[in-house]
Design an enzyme around this catalytic site. Structure first.
Site, PDB file in Angstrom:
ATOM      1  CB  ILE A   1      -1.000  -0.011   1.176  1.00 26.51           C
ATOM      2  CG1 ILE A   1      -0.286  -0.056   2.538  1.00 26.51           C
ATOM      3  CG2 ILE A   1      -1.923  -1.214   1.067  1.00 26.51           C
ATOM      4  CD1 ILE A   1      -1.239   0.101   3.733  1.00 26.51           C
ATOM      5  N   GLY A   2       2.071   1.080  -0.566  1.00 28.25           N
ATOM      6  CA  GLY A   2       3.029   2.187  -0.605  1.00 28.25           C
ATOM      7  C   GLY A   2       4.124   2.006   0.421  1.00 28.25           C
ATOM      8  CB  THR A   3       4.178  -0.210   3.327  1.00 24.72           C
ATOM      9  OG1 THR A   3       3.569  -1.266   2.560  1.00 24.72           O
ATOM     10  CG2 THR A   3       3.088   0.530   4.070  1.00 24.72           C
TER      11      THR A   3
ATOM     12  N   GLY B   1       2.256  -6.509   8.467  1.00 24.24           N
ATOM     13  CA  GLY B   1       2.496  -7.089   7.147  1.00 24.24           C
ATOM     14  C   GLY B   1       3.912  -7.575   6.926  1.00 24.24           C
TER      15      GLY B   1
ATOM     16  CD  GLU C   1      -0.488   0.743  12.010  1.00 15.21           C
ATOM     17  OE1 GLU C   1      -0.193  -0.085  12.892  1.00 15.21           O
ATOM     18  OE2 GLU C   1      -1.625   0.826  11.518  1.00 15.21           O
TER      19      GLU C   1
HETATM   20 MO1  MOS Z   1      -3.813   0.141   9.532  1.00 16.91          MO
HETATM   21  S1  MOS Z   1      -5.017   1.492  10.421  1.00 16.91           S
HETATM   22  O1  MOS Z   1      -4.023  -1.147  10.550  1.00 16.91           O
HETATM   23  O2  MOS Z   1      -4.108   0.058   7.950  1.00 16.91           O
END
Ligand code: MOS
Length: 739
Positions: free
Chosen positions: A477-479, A520, A702
């Site tokens: 997701i861009g990560t 992930g 995060e």
């Molecule tokens: Mo995150 S808020 O668990 O994509």
């Protein structure tokens, strides 16, 4: 020749015995700041996102949304709409309306076929030959309602709060500890409702072929999402395939499917044609979930030497009636700081506002900034430097459960960060440093995010030509998933990364936990490592050696004094390995978290009240860092997110009807270039967590945002001598205090 091997680690207490393979492999790819393999596709516009590739014959859907806040839809001018140019269908299927667009909440609480719980809730989908025709017709939609908007609850102060079971805990006697303490603070903070604001709006393109549904969408957890969609449609999950090869940001708003996926699937079935439904930015704000606002009461106490005796954290958040998600604001409070007397309270109120769900670091993202800002207040009350105060209060073990930490590098992050930042130069007296109109101050915060893991499987195939293919339904997701999974396979198999192809984003591939909760990389990464480990065993068999004695480098297998190229060794065969990791005992017996510390310098204008973040610096420990560049980028994003939280971001709702007032990126303020200073980031590259997983890596996605806003508001307090306890600290609030 395909011969999958599954390595399941469910009953493992820890991974100490696991040969620490990634510290013994010699390819030298793991942890390096390797560029993203898909980067050139993204910058050249050839990486197509969900709504950028439509099968031939695609038609378009646009959501019709409720104009009341509470009540029921009893009619719609569907017949008139169907007569409009290009219109093919008006879908009022309860399976679409009921879908609540909630992350991970497959079961909807909605009772009636067309009950309205908030203003802007999708109630129908208009499908037409062109996008413009669909939008035009949807704009002409007129619903009849049984309107109960006067009974809607919009404002948190008017909500009824309940206490979910298991969310309340206490030990010792907090009230007494507060009374007897040498120093204490009892403060209330509020954080506003926020929006994810991903660059790519939500979109789904659906088509059916031979009774099977394919959806090209923008989602984070494909295995779960396929099940959710199957559930919503009432079909078997085997009948659903989801493709999300590239995702332009999710932040939690794409953890679950939304109305566009269900609506597109139903319409495509009905019409026998592919249907694309993309959300307008305004619809993203108003129909995909928000982060709950919160009210938080923090009580902290310490003795005359600055040793903490009490930690109390009570929170009030909200969601739609019946929704199970409740932002876990107190998640890291039980274990971060010492203190024998503790109290955790969690309360949820029901509001007729677009539902609340996960948003980047649900819990700590808004909990840590508040507890850490309160820590700054207590340090000041006790007359102890905030860095020193924290170093005195790091517990030996989790003070709530008595469990040992898997590891705890918090003190090192704080010490290292303070030294790099030049913390010794912090103004000792609040409001004492001035540069013309600017008041200068410094603040800091500990950074904490729990470490989690989810079941994940991957397949790695070694081709006769010595190239490898990694396959899992993980998303990027861009990560940086493409990067790290490529690196892990390359490192394990002794291949240059260009020889490894990673395929993600297809729910038909082996199931992973997907992207969410910073799980992930550790989860899908471990599955790739284990799949590659299974391949190493097969290669060792062919080399006639023990896997422990096998060295793989640059496409060559080495054992003792023998050396053979992989393609030689494969002799035309294809080898396949499968790896599976499941969370197990290791997670239950140790408190696992990723750690960090951030430091901030602000300048506050005494004329305009504006706050400039001048310097921001962070040191982080998250086990093995898999890619130094993508990890750093995650921290950068998290810290910028924290600037927005401290100074800019707030969803404004109209107290009369719950209308979202700032529902686009012009009005919903996120940090822009001038708001973001140079950000200094250091990762503790030597960190390893033997209890986390065989890679010894933990979540970092995060982490960095969990406390940034505390460093900023504490710096503002140091600059101005005033505490700001209501986020975001906008210039009107500052001016009011400065007079
Ligand atoms: Mo995150 S808020 O668990 O994509």
């Amino acid at each position: 020749m395909s011969d999958p091997i599954t390595v399941s680690l469910f009953h493992r207490m820890n991974f100490r015995d696991e040969e620490n393979l990634l510290d013994r492999t010699v390819q030298g790819v793991i942890s390096t700041p390797m560029d993203r393999p898909e980067g050139p596709l993204k910058v050249s516009g050839t990486a197509t996102y969900a709504d950028e590739d439509h099968p031939p014959g695609t038609v378009y859907g646009w959501l019709v949304r409720a104009t009341i806040t509470k009540g029921w839809v009893v009619g719609l001018n569907s017949r008139a709409l169907r007569r409009m140019p290009g219109v093919l269908a008006v879908i009022r299927d309860e399976r679409m309306i009921r879908n609540p667009a909630q992350g991970g909440d497959a079961k909807s609480p909605y009772q009636g076929p067309a009950e309205v719980f908030y203003k802007g809730q999708p109630i129908a989908l208009v499908v037409a030959e062109t996008f413009e025709q669909a939008r035009d017709a949807a704009t002409a939609a007129q619903a009849e309602y049984l309107d109960r908007s006067h009974k809607a609850v919009i404002v948190p102060a008017e909500a009824e709060y309940e206490t979910p079971r298991g969310e309340q805990s206490s030990q010792g006697d907090l009230d007494r500890a507060m009374q007897e303490a040498a120093f204490s603070v009892d403060v209330e903070y509020t954080t506003p409702s926020m929006s994810h604001a991903s660059m790519e709006p939500h979109a789904a393109v659906a088509w059916w072929q031979d009774g099977r549904l394919t959806v090209r969408g923008s989602y984070q957890m494909l295995n779960t999402n396929a099940q959710e969609l199957a559930d919503a449609l009432g079909v078997s999950p085997k009948k659903v395939r989801i493709l999300s090869q590239y995702v332009g940001g999710g932040f939690g708003s794409k953890l679950g499917i939304s109305h566009e996926a269900v609506g597109a699937a139903i319409a495509a079935q009905k019409l026998g044609r592919p249907v694309a439904v993309a959300l307008h930015r305004r619809q993203v704000f108003e129909t995909t979930h928000r982060r709950s606002e919160s009210r938080q009461r923090v009580r902290l106490a310490c003795d005359a030497e600055g040793r903490m005796t009490a930690v109390g954290h009570e929170v009030w958040v909200s969601n739609l009636p019946g929704e199970s998600f409740s932002e876990p604001v107190t998640q890291s409070t039980p274990f971060t700081w010492a203190g024998e007397n503790r109290l955790i309270g969690h309360h949820i109120g029901r509001l007729n506002l677009n539902g609340a769900g996960s948003m980047r670091a649900p819990g700590e993202a808004i909990g840590v900034p508040v507890t850490e800002a309160a820590m700054d207040e207590l340090a000041e009350a006790a007359g102890i430097d905030p860095v020193e105060f924290r170093l005195r209060n790091i517990p030996e073990v989790d003070p709530s459960s008595g469990k040992p930490f898997s590891n705890n590098r918090l003190a090192e992050c704080i010490r290292r960060g303070a030294e790099k930042f030049g913390w010794a130069d912090r103004p000792k007296q609040p409001g004492s440093r001035r540069e013309g109109e600017w008041l200068i101050g410094m603040g800091m915060s500990a950074i904490i995010r729990v470490n989690m893991m989810g079941p994940s499987t991957a397949r790695v195939t070694l081709n006769p030509d010595g190239t490898a293919l990694v396959e899992t339904d993980m998303t990027d997701i861009g990560t940086g998933s493409y990067s790290i999974l490529t690196q892990i396979a390359a490192e394990m198999l002794g291949l240059p990364p260009e020889k490894v192809t990673t395929m993600l984003g297809d729910s038909d591939l082996p199931p992973s936990i997907g992207s969410g909760g910073s799980r992930g990389a550790a989860s899908s990464g471990t599955s790739v490592m284990l799949a590659a480990k299974a391949l190493r065993k097969k290669i060792a068999e062919r080399m006639d050696c023990d896997p422990d004695d096998l060295t793989l480098k640059d496409g060559t297998a080495i054992a003792g004094n023998r050396q053979r190229s992989l393609s030689d060794l494969l002799a035309g065969d294809t080898l396949e390995g499968t790896g599976t990791i499941k969370p197990g005992l290791a997670e239950m017996h140790h408190r696992q978290a990723s750690w960090g510390a951030e430091f901030c310098e602000v300048a506050v204008s005494s004329v305009t009240g504006e706050v400039h973040v001048r310097r921001l610096s962070g040191v982080f420990a998250a086990g093995r860092i898999l890619n130094a560049k993508t990890a750093r980028s995650q921290c950068l994003g998290g810290m910028i997110f924290g600037i927005g939280q401290a100074l800019h971001e707030k969803v404004e709702t109209d107290a009369r009807d719950g209308n979202f007032v700032n529902r686009d990126l012009a009005e919903y303020h996120v940090p822009a270039n001038l708001d973001v200073p140079h950000i200094d980031i250091e990762l503790l590259m030597d960190d390893r967590d033997a209890y986390a997983n065989p890679m010894r890596a933990k979540g970092i996605g995060e982490l960095a945002t969990c406390g940034t806003a505390a460093a900023i508001v504490s710096a503002i307090a140091n600059a101005t001598g005033h505490r700001f306890r209501h986020f975001p600290v906008t210039l009107d609030k500052v001016l009011e205090k400065l007079g």
